[in-house]
Structures are given as C-alpha cells and as structure tokens.
Write an enzyme that holds these catalytic residues in place. Sequence first.
Site, PDB file in Angstrom:
ATOM      1  N   GLY A 144      -7.512   4.888   7.717  1.00  0.00           N
ATOM      2  CA  GLY A 144      -7.735   5.415   6.969  1.00  0.00           C
ATOM      3  C   GLY A 144      -7.426   7.034   7.112  1.00  0.00           C
ATOM      4  O   GLY A 144      -8.663   8.307   6.910  1.00  0.00           O
ATOM      5  N   SER A 145      -5.740   7.322   7.060  1.00  0.00           N
ATOM      6  CA  SER A 145      -5.117   7.732   6.975  1.00  0.00           C
ATOM      7  C   SER A 145      -4.927   8.547   5.647  1.00  0.00           C
ATOM      8  O   SER A 145      -4.900   9.762   5.784  1.00  0.00           O
ATOM      9  CB  SER A 145      -3.302   7.967   7.632  1.00  0.00           C
ATOM     10  OG  SER A 145      -3.195   6.947   7.586  1.00  0.00           O
TER      11      SER A 145
ATOM     12  N   MET B 155      -8.467  -3.726   2.103  1.00  0.00           N
ATOM     13  CA  MET B 155      -7.598  -5.315   3.122  1.00  0.00           C
ATOM     14  C   MET B 155      -7.663  -6.658   2.152  1.00  0.00           C
ATOM     15  O   MET B 155      -8.024  -7.293   2.847  1.00  0.00           O
ATOM     16  CB  MET B 155      -6.494  -5.561   4.091  1.00  0.00           C
ATOM     17  CG  MET B 155      -6.136  -4.161   4.878  1.00  0.00           C
ATOM     18  SD  MET B 155      -4.560  -4.198   3.656  1.00  0.00           S
ATOM     19  CE  MET B 155      -3.448  -3.761   4.853  1.00  0.00           C
TER      20      MET B 155
ATOM     21  N   ILE C  54      -9.092  -9.268  -1.268  1.00  0.00           N
ATOM     22  CA  ILE C  54      -8.640  -9.315  -2.339  1.00  0.00           C
ATOM     23  C   ILE C  54     -10.010  -8.865  -3.546  1.00  0.00           C
ATOM     24  O   ILE C  54     -11.031 -10.242  -3.172  1.00  0.00           O
ATOM     25  CB  ILE C  54      -8.135 -10.776  -3.513  1.00  0.00           C
ATOM     26  CG1 ILE C  54      -6.633 -10.927  -2.600  1.00  0.00           C
ATOM     27  CG2 ILE C  54      -7.778 -10.101  -4.407  1.00  0.00           C
ATOM     28  CD1 ILE C  54      -6.164 -11.549  -2.282  1.00  0.00           C
ATOM     29  N   LEU C  55     -10.167  -8.431  -4.812  1.00  0.00           N
ATOM     30  CA  LEU C  55     -11.698  -8.107  -4.525  1.00  0.00           C
ATOM     31  C   LEU C  55     -11.334  -9.208  -6.607  1.00  0.00           C
ATOM     32  O   LEU C  55     -10.562  -9.196  -6.995  1.00  0.00           O
ATOM     33  CB  LEU C  55     -11.744  -6.881  -5.193  1.00  0.00           C
ATOM     34  CG  LEU C  55     -11.587  -5.647  -4.847  1.00  0.00           C
ATOM     35  CD1 LEU C  55     -11.967  -3.916  -4.883  1.00  0.00           C
ATOM     36  CD2 LEU C  55     -13.489  -5.876  -3.924  1.00  0.00           C
TER      37      LEU C  55
ATOM     38  N   ASN D  87      -5.200   1.316  -6.787  1.00  0.00           N
ATOM     39  CA  ASN D  87      -5.032   0.933  -5.401  1.00  0.00           C
ATOM     40  C   ASN D  87      -3.570   1.329  -4.700  1.00  0.00           C
ATOM     41  O   ASN D  87      -2.633   1.589  -5.452  1.00  0.00           O
ATOM     42  CB  ASN D  87      -5.100  -0.884  -5.409  1.00  0.00           C
ATOM     43  CG  ASN D  87      -4.595  -1.026  -3.944  1.00  0.00           C
ATOM     44  OD1 ASN D  87      -5.172  -1.362  -2.623  1.00  0.00           O
ATOM     45  ND2 ASN D  87      -3.189  -2.310  -4.163  1.00  0.00           N
TER      46      ASN D  87
ATOM     47  N   HIS E 258      -0.155   0.903  -2.014  1.00  0.00           N
ATOM     48  CA  HIS E 258       0.568  -0.059  -1.479  1.00  0.00           C
ATOM     49  C   HIS E 258       1.209   0.280  -0.923  1.00  0.00           C
ATOM     50  O   HIS E 258       2.494   0.685  -1.459  1.00  0.00           O
ATOM     51  CB  HIS E 258       0.871  -1.883  -2.684  1.00  0.00           C
ATOM     52  CG  HIS E 258       1.259  -2.798  -1.878  1.00  0.00           C
ATOM     53  ND1 HIS E 258       0.578  -3.600  -0.643  1.00  0.00           N
ATOM     54  CD2 HIS E 258       2.128  -3.017  -1.819  1.00  0.00           C
ATOM     55  CE1 HIS E 258       1.261  -4.111  -0.735  1.00  0.00           C
ATOM     56  NE2 HIS E 258       2.874  -4.582  -0.898  1.00  0.00           N
TER      57      HIS E 258
ATOM     58  N   GLU F 284       2.829   8.075   1.407  1.00  0.00           N
ATOM     59  CA  GLU F 284       1.685   7.624   0.924  1.00  0.00           C
ATOM     60  C   GLU F 284       0.685   8.829   0.651  1.00  0.00           C
ATOM     61  O   GLU F 284       0.126   8.592  -0.628  1.00  0.00           O
ATOM     62  CB  GLU F 284       0.740   5.999   1.600  1.00  0.00           C
ATOM     63  CG  GLU F 284       1.894   5.186   1.942  1.00  0.00           C
ATOM     64  CD  GLU F 284       0.898   3.839   2.502  1.00  0.00           C
ATOM     65  OE1 GLU F 284       1.077   3.121   1.888  1.00  0.00           O
ATOM     66  OE2 GLU F 284       0.565   4.019   3.242  1.00  0.00           O
TER      67      GLU F 284
HETATM   68  C1  GAR Z   1      -1.870   1.830   4.006  1.00  0.00           C
HETATM   69  O1  GAR Z   1      -0.413   1.755   4.384  1.00  0.00           O
HETATM   70  C2  GAR Z   1      -1.971   1.133   2.349  1.00  0.00           C
HETATM   71  O2  GAR Z   1      -1.016   1.253   1.432  1.00  0.00           O
HETATM   72  C3  GAR Z   1      -2.126  -0.365   3.003  1.00  0.00           C
HETATM   73  O3  GAR Z   1      -2.420  -0.405   3.681  1.00  0.00           O
HETATM   74  C4  GAR Z   1      -2.380   0.804   4.605  1.00  0.00           C
HETATM   75  C5  GAR Z   1      -4.094   1.632   5.329  1.00  0.00           C
HETATM   76  O4  GAR Z   1      -3.581   2.500   6.146  1.00  0.00           O
HETATM   77  N1  GAR Z   1      -2.810  -1.063   1.977  1.00  0.00           N
HETATM   78  C6  GAR Z   1      -1.990  -2.382   1.416  1.00  0.00           C
HETATM   79  O5  GAR Z   1      -1.298  -2.999   2.506  1.00  0.00           O
HETATM   80  C7  GAR Z   1      -2.557  -2.753   0.903  1.00  0.00           C
HETATM   81  N2  GAR Z   1      -2.182  -4.190   0.806  1.00  0.00           N
HETATM   82  P1  GAR Z   1      -4.806   3.489   6.214  1.00  0.00           P
HETATM   83  O6  GAR Z   1      -5.807   2.551   7.100  1.00  0.00           O
HETATM   84  O7  GAR Z   1      -4.013   4.533   7.596  1.00  0.00           O
HETATM   85  O8  GAR Z   1      -4.832   4.425   5.309  1.00  0.00           O
END
Ligand code: GAR
Length: 203
Positions: free
Chosen positions: A21-22, A99, A101-102, A116, A118, A188
């Site tokens: 959840g960063s 994580m 797929i909806l 979303n 990515h 991100e």
């Molecule tokens: C992030 O890097 C996000 O882009 C990725 O999961 C991580 C979650 O980090 N998402 C995917 O790979 C989607 N396919 P977080 O929980 O620290 O925000």
Amino acid sequence: MANPKSKIQNPKLVVLISGSGSNLQAILDACASGELHAHVVAVISNTADAYGLERARRANVPTVVCVKSKEQDRRAYDAELADMVASYQPDWVVLAGWMRILSSAFLNRFPNRVVNLHPALPGTFPGTHAIECAFQAYERGEIKHTGVMVHLVPDEGVDCGPVLAQEIVPIQSDDTAETLEARVHIVEHRLLVETIRRLVDSA
Ligand code: GAR
C-alpha cells in the site's frame, strides 16, 4: 477543501489494494496535504494481512477485507466486490497494487471509472513481477529503460487500457533489481497522484 476546478466537490475514491500500500499512502498523503482535492472513503483488500490496511486505519479510513474463497465463482466474487465498492458511491475506483484481474461483473458497474497503476510501460511486462522482468530483460540487453503507467480499465485485459499517463524510468548500469524497484516506486507515487488529480480536476 473546495476545488474550484472541479464540479464534483470532494470526489470520493475507493482504493483497492493487495499488499504494502505504498501507493495508497501517496494518495492518502496527497489528500491530507490538499495536493489532491479528493477523499479516500474506503480501502478494500483481497488479502487479510495487506500492510496497506494498517496505513488506511492510521488515516482513519474504513477498511474492508474481501477474500475470494476457493469455492466462490470468480464472477460472483466480482459482483460481491462491486456491491461493496458501490456502497461507498465512489467517483473513482483506484487499483493501487490490486493483484486480481477484474471481470465485467465488476467493471460494468463502474464504466470509465476504474484506474489502474502498473510498474511498466504500455504493452510491456503485464501481470505480476513487472519490475523484476524488466530488469532481467535489461540484463539480456533487450531494453534500456522501463517505466510506469496509469490507465483506465475497460475490460479484462491485463494491465492494458486507455493510457492516462506514462513515464520512462531509465535503467542505470549500476542498478540492481532492488535499486530499480525503488526508483520505479518513487515515480509511481508521483505519477499516480498527478493522474488522479488531473481526473478529479477535469470531472
Ligand atoms: C506497485 O508497484 C504497482 O504498480 C503494482 O503493485 C505494486 C504495489 O505496491 N501493480 C501491479 O503490478 C499491477 N499489475 P504498493 O502496494 O506498495 O502500492
């Protein structure tokens, strides 16, 4: 705080997470500082031990854990999840490290409203472990940079859909998978907040 640029005052976000959840934290911080004129009304996780739930609790945001049982049909789970999300009447649904797929059982309930994030550029490294896969591709000499994108989720395509924002992250010769990952996350956190701000301001 009222947003003079938006017709929707204090737009509501529901954020879906699966892990640390960063990126959720970046959204919460931006809402708290007034950088983002929006309000996270709920954080929903499909895993009970996601650290992002703790981040939400600390920010006094309601949390829901919605785990899919093995017996439950995927569409039935998505419909239940959609009911849960809809109960908060969100203006935007943000997938921040979600994580799963909806299916259309979820997406049809929030047309053009699901965003979303990515950690790769459009059309590259869909699914999980995108940063690791990009680093391996760099080591094989196949790519010189990777990136981050934020996009709308129109259908069940994995990490694809109309691109709202993208940014290149160069890979440096002294990078390790870990240093690259850290730099991707920094991009991100900024790009996701900037993109939501643009959506919110133009709604
Ligand atoms: C992030 O890097 C996000 O882009 C990725 O999961 C991580 C979650 O980090 N998402 C995917 O790979 C989607 N396919 P977080 O929980 O620290 O925000």
